[in-house]
Design an enzyme around this catalytic site. Structure first.
Site, PDB file in Angstrom:
ATOM      1  N   THR A 323      41.963  53.733  43.308  1.00 50.98           N
ATOM      2  CA  THR A 323      41.760  55.219  42.986  1.00 50.98           C
ATOM      3  C   THR A 323      40.565  55.397  42.620  1.00 50.98           C
ATOM      4  OG1 THR A 323      42.433  56.957  41.401  1.00 50.98           O
ATOM      5  CG2 THR A 323      42.409  54.782  40.403  1.00 50.98           C
ATOM      6  N   HIS A 375      49.496  42.354  31.756  1.00 44.93           N
ATOM      7  CA  HIS A 375      49.409  40.886  31.159  1.00 44.93           C
ATOM      8  C   HIS A 375      50.402  40.085  31.406  1.00 44.93           C
ATOM      9  CE1 HIS A 375      46.727  38.309  29.374  1.00 44.93           C
ATOM     10  NE2 HIS A 375      46.660  38.898  28.423  1.00 44.93           N
TER      11      HIS A 375
END
Length: 414
Positions: A323, A375
């Protein structure tokens, strides 16, 4: 003959859509292949097209949820033929010599209504009539405004001046309320689920864009002559992302149930802002494509998305997303992951900043880059290493031709 216009299927998994907006009124006469409505799914906005010319009868209201295959409207082709033929007969029966004065009169009336209210003296009006000039012609003929013209307005009577001098906008407490589109509602749900269901972190780095900018400046003219479109920044980033994943493949991974799926291919979604909201078209198999082919595909997909011509298949899938908030002036941000992907890269504005190079402080065009990642899938070592490799490839773009290795390393077979 009555023709039924049914809701088309946007994709295999979609069974219901929302009729966003009618582009015609009930009872209008439409042409064949004319766009008559906008259909919104949870992935894209599509256009409903008239299969035949005729008089339309709307059967579904705006904002209604309708199943795929339902009848949105009907078209009476005979009513359309009657009306069109009547118009043709009327035109055929009217002499051409009679049309021109009527047309001229209409133009004059329109011009007169659109003209600004300007006080004109009798002498000036007579001169304008003798030379066939309008008020607009006189205003367009003024090349500049000087002290004389400003003083002329300042010395006008207050009642005359108040009729055209702009006034401050009135104080308002009005509000505008509109229903969220199906696309934006689905986007909202996905964004909230990402925040709640992933262990999202963001790591940052900065890239010296000097070399990429030099390449664009040096070869832009030849590139346009050769390929027919301009060379942008996004293709460099897209190609560099795919190559950096060769060194850090977990960035291309995603969770599938209790398994981690790591594709050998890299399908990059490019976030595009459209009037209907954010869309993410997919450039597939980036790892095997050249920069010109990537640039062309990004250009075509972005145009399709903005013109509401993109298909659901072109929006489905993707293993990674980029983006670019820099197009709107963003200096730094934390992009949010596009599920089921595990990472997203945020590009930002290029700003000249002082940096230390070989012990010297120099001004360089710098860009902050951000990698948001899940994560649960991607460790800190890989997230940081991925951005470092991306920085290396963009600051030395010739390494995009050598799989990220230096020419010396290739020479020594290292």
């Amino acid at each position: 003959m009555i023709i039924e216009i049914k809701i088309p299927t946007p994709g295999e998994s979609i069974t219901e859509v929302e009729l966003g907006k009618w582009l015609v009124e009930d009872g209008d006469t439409v042409d064949k292949d004319q766009e008559i409505a906008e259909i919104e799914s949870d992935k894209a906005t599509l256009t409903l097209v008239a299969s035949e010319a005729g008089k339309i009868k709307i059967q579904v209201g705006e904002g209604e949820a309708v199943p795929v295959g339902a009848i949105a409207c009907t078209i009476d082709t005979e009513a359309g033929d009657v009306q069109l033929s009547a118009v043709k007969k009327e035109k055929a029966g009217t002499p051409e010599i009679e049309e021109k004065p009527a047309e001229t009169k209409a133009v004059k009336e329109k011009t007169g209504s659109d003209q600004p209210k300007v006080k004109t003296t009798a002498v000036a009006q007579k001169m304008m009539e003798e030379n066939n000039l309008s008020v607009d012609d006189i205003i367009r003929g003024l090349q500049r405004i000087g002290k004389k013209e400003v003083e002329a307005v300042l010395h006008l009577p207050e009642e005359t001046k108040s009729s055209f001098v702009s006034k401050p906008a009135a104080f308002s407490r009005e509000e505008k309320r509109e229903k969220m589109s199906l696309l934006r509602r689905k986007l909202s749900e996905r964004l909230v689920s990402v925040k709640n269901e992933t262990a999202m972190l963001t790591t940052f780095n900065e890239v010296d864009m000097s070399r990429v900018m030099e390449i664009r400046k040096q070869y832009q003219t030849k590139f346009v002559e050769q390929h027919g479109f301009k060379l942008g920044f996004m293709s460099f980033f897209t190609k560099a992302v795919a190559m950096a994943m060769q060194f850090h493949p977990t960035v291309n991974s995603m969770i599938d149930g209790d398994e981690v799926l790591t594709p050998d291919f890299v399908d990059v979604g490019i976030a595009v802002q459209t009037p209907k909201g954010l869309m993410v078209p997919i450039v597939r198999n980036v790892e095997s494509k050249s920069i010109p082919s990537i640039e062309l595909e990004i250009k075509e997909l972005a145009e399709k998305a903005r013109n509401k011509m993109i298909s659901v298949e072109e929006l489905t899938g993707g293993t990674f997303t980029i983006t670019n908030g820099g197009t709107f002036g963003s200096l730094l941000s934390t992009p949010i992951i596009n599920p089921p992907q595990s990472a997203i890269l945020g590009m930002h504005n290029i700003v000249d900043r002082p940096v230390a190079v070989d012990g010297q402080v120099v001004i360089r065009p710098m860009m902050y880059v951000a990698l948001s990642y899940d994560h649960r899938v991607i460790d800190g070592k890989d997230s940081v290493g991925f951005l470092v490799k991306l920085k290396e490839l963009l600051e030395h773009p010739e390494r995009l031709l050598t799989n990220g290795k230096t020419p010396e390393a290739l020479l020594l077979e290292l």
